[in-house]
Design a protein around this motif. Structure first.
Motif: not given
Length: 227
Positions: A114-125, A127-128, A133-134
């Motif tokens: 959850a921290i990684y999504r918020r910090k690095k991925l803008e809250g999403s699983n 990545i486009t 798309v990942l």
């Protein structure tokens, strides 16, 4: 994800590391304040698991140093203390989350994600970027809506490039991020070249744009200006 575990209980630190390694994380260990400070000065991490009580210092002081130095790592405080003021001081000091010992390792893992999504991925699983798309939950990559046949390391490499798009990444930093800090002492990083080469070849085979460019003498860059 690359994680620094700052925990003086070696058995607990080893248990956390073994569990996260099983989830394909790269884990580095620091058992005291000073060794953690040295690692943070030399290497970068996506997340830091930070114990409050350390034999030679306080984890909250290390947290202050992390924020003072503008280190972008997410911070999850782990502590035997359950006092409200420790939680408040940790969160107000810049920690992203707090978990109290004893805890279940799957919960720790979920909090890290959850921290990684918020910090690095803008809250999403998901990545486009254009045709790429990942999905960080399923560890799958699509190029032009077609599944990209990649290894876990190749997936992590592509994610690392996209998260750091338009930044020059040295072979050494790529090696350290994906294989661990021990790679800092290696004589060469030819294995990084091979992984980058394989990834570029697979993306191109699906008519994807080759965004990864070689910056001679420096490393590689995911160039978003390419079309």
């Amino acid at each position: 994800m690359k994680v620094l575990i700052v925990e003086d209980n070696r058995e607990l630190a080893s248990g956390i590391s073994d569990f996260l390694n099983g989830e394909k994380y790269i884990c580095e260990l620091a058992y005291d304040f000073e060794s953690a400070r040295e690692k943070l000065a030399l290497f970068t991490y996506d997340c830091i698991l930070l114990d409050i009580m350390l034999p030679d210092g306080n984890g909250l002081e290390l947290l202050k140093l992390i924020r003072k130095e503008n280190i972008s790592s997410g911070v999850l405080i782990i502590s035997a203390k359950d006092a409200l003021d420790d939680k408040v001081n940790g969160l107000e000091g810049g920690a992203d989350d707090y978990v109290t010992k004893p805890f279940h390792l799957p919960e720790l893992h979920a909090r890290l994600r959850a921290i990684y999504r918020r910090k690095k991925l803008e809250g999403s699983n998901l990545i486009t970027f254009n045709e790429i798309v990942l999905n960080t939950d399923t560890v799958e990559a699509l190029v032009n809506n077609t599944l990209l046949d990649v290894t876990r390391k190749e997936f992590d490499l592509l994610l690392y490039f996209i998260v750091n798009k338009n930044r020059v990444l040295s072979k050494q930093s790529i090696a350290s991020h994906l294989w661990g800090d021990y790679t800092d002492s290696l004589a060469n990083f030819d294995f990084v070249y091979q992984h980058v080469k394989n990834l570029r070849k697979k993306i191109s085979a699906l008519q994807g744009v080759d965004y990864i460019e070689t910056v001679y003498g420096l490393g590689y860059k995911f160039n978003t200006s390419k079309t």
